[in-house]
Design an enzyme around this catalytic site. Structure first.
Site, PDB file in Angstrom:
ATOM      1  N   SER A 143       0.859  -1.191   0.000  1.00 51.78           N
ATOM      2  CA  SER A 143       0.000   0.000   0.000  1.00 51.78           C
ATOM      3  C   SER A 143       0.893   1.238   0.000  1.00 51.78           C
ATOM      4  CB  SER A 143      -0.949  -0.033   1.201  1.00 51.78           C
ATOM      5  OG  SER A 143      -1.879   1.024   1.127  1.00 51.78           O
ATOM      6  N   THR A 144       0.802   2.082   1.014  1.00 51.74           N
ATOM      7  CA  THR A 144       1.600   3.306   1.058  1.00 51.74           C
ATOM      8  C   THR A 144       3.095   2.994   0.957  1.00 51.74           C
ATOM      9  OG1 THR A 144      -0.075   4.304   2.475  1.00 51.74           O
ATOM     10  CG2 THR A 144       2.072   5.404   2.390  1.00 51.74           C
ATOM     11  N   HIS A 192      -2.553  -1.126  -3.384  1.00 56.16           N
ATOM     12  CA  HIS A 192      -3.730  -0.272  -3.198  1.00 56.16           C
ATOM     13  C   HIS A 192      -3.592   0.990  -4.054  1.00 56.16           C
ATOM     14  CE1 HIS A 192      -4.259  -2.123   1.082  1.00 56.16           C
ATOM     15  NE2 HIS A 192      -4.679  -2.933   0.126  1.00 56.16           N
ATOM     16  N   MET A 217      -0.199   1.165   5.044  1.00 52.92           N
ATOM     17  CA  MET A 217      -1.052   1.447   6.196  1.00 52.92           C
ATOM     18  C   MET A 217      -2.110   0.367   6.349  1.00 52.92           C
ATOM     19  SD  MET A 217      -1.865   5.511   6.468  1.00 52.92           S
ATOM     20  CE  MET A 217      -2.315   5.781   4.780  1.00 52.92           C
ATOM     21  N   ASP A 252      -4.497  -4.890   5.880  1.00 51.95           N
ATOM     22  CA  ASP A 252      -4.805  -5.756   4.745  1.00 51.95           C
ATOM     23  C   ASP A 252      -3.632  -6.707   4.482  1.00 51.95           C
ATOM     24  OD1 ASP A 252      -6.226  -6.791   2.610  1.00 51.95           O
ATOM     25  OD2 ASP A 252      -5.471  -5.305   1.181  1.00 51.95           O
TER      26      ASP A 252
END
Length: 335
Positions: free
Chosen positions: A160-161, A187, A276, A279
């Site tokens: 993600s991030t 993401h 973050m 998940d």
């Protein structure tokens, strides 16, 4: 209180962002600028903790402004971009932007989701900079695995991030004849994954594609889930769907990991990278239930340690490695 400087050439967008965040108690807006030149003049005076930065602006664009901010002030930057600027957004992430959010096309649609997304990224970027992430790394004893004890037939990766930059860095180190397919969930909104796949394909010795429904799975190909679609694997094909978001995201790392675990069982390698939230943790647990092997990125090399940390806390990680070590470990495990 987190001090935010908003930089956007659109007065409408400056007002929208200001209105969205005015009720977020952790954030105060210290100023707005119409272009990069104005922003650079304001930073020494306003001393912001974080900057939200438009990609396309007159006088000085977002990329040039980002480069100067990162070099001179080390302040975290959140990019605001439309999907027509997706290639420039990927470049911004590689040049050190903390993350980005997609500009809304319909301001009345999903405004609360957009507000929460932007606020959480602003807060996370400042906590990361100040070293105040609320994480205590749980030690995982590194297992001594003889390479012939594992027969890896597929790799599943979630991020993600910080993921786009990490993925490019990881994938470009892998050889062209890896011998297995790689499935990735990053993401990202729709549109942006096309540019990320293209960027990864240029940098990688492997073929990298944005996955499509019913695509036949082949060795030595990297399949990136398209934004806004869940990606699963089954019957030697990629499956895409628009089930409800899980953990607030679509695509979901959990869905990918769970489906890959059922197909590849103890021949699956699961890797959770920077990001973050949580998940991927449930999916990593499923991989372990089928006796697959799991790796998490360490705190030091992660932009945000949330997703790796969540999996570590659940006790479903075999190794914690730096980003550079992960690519080398993958090569070792596949020899």
């Amino acid at each position: 209180m987190i001090r935010l400087l908003i930089v956007d050439d659109s007065a409408f967008m400056r007002r929208i962002i200001s209105d969205m965040l005015k009720d977020v108690k952790e954030i105060t807006i210290v100023g707005t600028a119409r272009n990069g030149k104005e922003a650079l003049e304001m930073i020494p005076k306003l001393n912001p903790d974080v900057v939200s930065l438009d990609v396309e602006m007159p006088i000085m664009n977002g990329i040039k402004t980002l480069e100067i901010i990162r070099e001179k002030y080390k302040i975290p930057v959140i990019m605001l971009s439309s999907n027509t600027n997706s290639e420039i957004t990927i470049e911004a992430l590689e040049k050190g932007a903390f993350d980005f959010i997609e500009k809304p096309t319909n301001i009345n649609e999903n405004i609360e989701e957009l507000k929460n997304d932007l606020a959480s990224k602003i807060i996370a970027s400042v906590l990361k900079r100040k070293g105040k992430e609320d994480f205590k790394t749980q030690q995982v004893k590194k297992k001594v695995i003889k390479n012939n004890d594992l027969q890896i037939k597929a790799i599943a990766i979630g991020a993600s991030t910080g993921g786009p930059k990490a993925l490019v860095s990881l994938i470009k180190e892998l050889p062209s004849e890896l011998g297995v397919p790689i499935f990735i969930v990053q993401h990202m909104p729709a549109g942006f994954t096309t540019s990320l796949a293209s960027r990864m394909d240029i940098e990688s010795k492997l073929k990298v594609v944005e996955a499509s429904d019913e695509m036949v799975i082949e060795k030595n190909v990297v399949y990136l889930a398209p934004g806004d679609y869940h990606m699963t694997v089954g019957n030697k094909k990629i499956r895409l769907d628009k089930r409800e978001k899980i953990n607030g995201v679509r695509p979901s790392v959990d869905y990918l990991f769970e489906s890959a675990a059922e197909v590849y069982t103890n021949n699956l390698l699961g890797v959770i990278l920077t990001g973050m939230g949580k998940d991927g943790s449930t999916g990593m647990k499923r991989i372990k239930e089928f006796n697959g092997y799991t790796i998490a990125q360490d705190k030091e090399s992660s932009t945000i340690f949330g997703m790796p940390q969540s999996a570590i806390k659940l006790g479903v990680v075999d190794e914690i490695l730096s980003l550079n070590e992960i690519s080398q470990r993958i090569i070792e495990l596949l020899r």
